[in-house]
Design a protein around this motif. Sequence first.
Motif, PDB file in Angstrom:
ATOM      1  N   SER A   1      -4.399   4.517   1.394  1.00 34.63           N
ATOM      2  CA  SER A   1      -4.937   4.554   2.756  1.00 34.63           C
ATOM      3  C   SER A   1      -4.432   5.780   3.499  1.00 34.63           C
ATOM      4  O   SER A   1      -3.274   6.192   3.326  1.00 34.63           O
ATOM      5  CB  SER A   1      -4.539   3.299   3.555  1.00 34.63           C
ATOM      6  OG  SER A   1      -5.072   2.134   2.990  1.00 34.63           O
TER       7      SER A   1
ATOM      8  N   ILE B   1       0.671   4.675   1.677  1.00 34.95           N
ATOM      9  CA  ILE B   1      -0.139   5.289   2.720  1.00 34.95           C
ATOM     10  C   ILE B   1       0.379   6.685   3.070  1.00 34.95           C
ATOM     11  O   ILE B   1       1.560   6.998   2.901  1.00 34.95           O
ATOM     12  CB  ILE B   1      -0.193   4.420   3.990  1.00 34.95           C
ATOM     13  CG1 ILE B   1       1.173   4.378   4.703  1.00 34.95           C
ATOM     14  CG2 ILE B   1      -0.683   3.028   3.682  1.00 34.95           C
ATOM     15  CD1 ILE B   1       1.109   3.760   6.082  1.00 34.95           C
TER      16      ILE B   1
ATOM     17  N   GLU C   1       0.836  -1.190   0.000  1.00 31.98           N
ATOM     18  CA  GLU C   1       0.000   0.000   0.000  1.00 31.98           C
ATOM     19  C   GLU C   1       0.876   1.247   0.000  1.00 31.98           C
ATOM     20  O   GLU C   1       2.003   1.222   0.502  1.00 31.98           O
ATOM     21  CB  GLU C   1      -0.916   0.038   1.241  1.00 31.98           C
ATOM     22  CG  GLU C   1      -1.926  -1.086   1.321  1.00 31.98           C
ATOM     23  CD  GLU C   1      -2.846  -0.922   2.522  1.00 31.98           C
ATOM     24  OE1 GLU C   1      -3.135   0.238   2.894  1.00 31.98           O
ATOM     25  OE2 GLU C   1      -3.265  -1.938   3.092  1.00 31.98           O
TER      26      GLU C   1
END
Length: 418
Positions: free
Chosen positions: A370, A178, A176
């Motif tokens: 995220s 982030i 991810e």
Amino acid sequence: MNSTFAGIDFGTSNSTVGVFAEQQPELIMLEEGHREMPSAIFFNFEDEQIVYGRQAKEEYIRGDEGRLMQALKSVLGTSLIQEKTAVMGGRMAFRDIIALYLRHLKRKLDTHMQENVSKVVLGRPVHFIDGDEVADRAAQNTLEGIAKQEGFEHIAFQYEPIAAALAYEQSVHREELILVLDIGGGTADFSVIKVSPERKNAVDRADDILANTGIHIGGTDFDRLLSLSQIMPQFGYKTLTKDGKRALPSKYYFDLATWQFINQLYTPNTLRELGEVRREAAHPHLVERLREVVRAKHGHMLATRVEQSKIDLSSTDTAELKIELEDEDILINATNADFHAAIAGSVQKIEATIHEALNKAGVKGEQITSLFLTGGTTRIPMLRSHFNSLMPGASIVEGDVFGAVGLGLAADARRKFA
């Protein structure tokens, strides 16, 4: 052999201690039923005891005679660090007061692990002091010196938002990108970082950390702004002199609204000066209220109630604040609209710092998968709505708002010292 890897998040408002002794980082219990502890010390003059955390605040609020110290982290890197203040019948440097608090955390750590823990990663904001590299370096050096003095032999530092990302990484199942939003009591820090299950134990993460930015704005600043907006006018802030030519001096109100400066008001000189201000004031009864608060040394109690009002406004539309004076009670109803108007300028600066992080990382908001929120101040609804508008496609992950940094520091300690 000492085998514990520890991380200490010494925060402006709250602190945690993490350890990595088994397979996962965990936070130790610092108070009964609590893994986070307010960064507060109370010097109780009645029984000549020094107490910490929730007990420190409780003894002060119930009216025990003594001296409450909070927001000590904000002193690091400033000229106040070596200055002395009156406690327990003597005078003590702010540096030594911070050392007392860190000593208390280490005792809790050593007792929990049943060994003398020597390896620690200390959290630090991206900037202790905005725009001053010399002061920023001095702040870290001071904190390192205190840690060595209190018994840690191997000391490293990690940016707090990166530590939060490392904590989050312990549970991810895919790569991810982030954005960590770490807004605590004293600072707002942001990091853009790649996390993945394959990389979580790698020693070198330089290529995964794309950007760090930070600004010296946090929950205590919002307390101050709320106080100046809603509370201090009840004591004469922004009112005029009798001749209508100028406003009353603002210094007293700024100091009363700022935790680390409140103690500076408790002097005979200040009371004399406020007597002169009262004589010149168009509304002398308001300045007399101010003199009463200073004379009774109720500034920290007032600040505590302002902080609670801010917390209440995270879940309600209106917060009631009552101030008891000798001859009258003042009842103030602060609304979310009042609070949002007071902090709007600071929120704009926070947004600019987030954009700076994205620009440094060379990514656009829509590429962030995220948003990882940590730090108690991220609970403010106005901030959350702004985060959503900046990156509407990102999922919001709320970590342990008080514990994520401590967990990540412990994970980092294992990577650094294993």
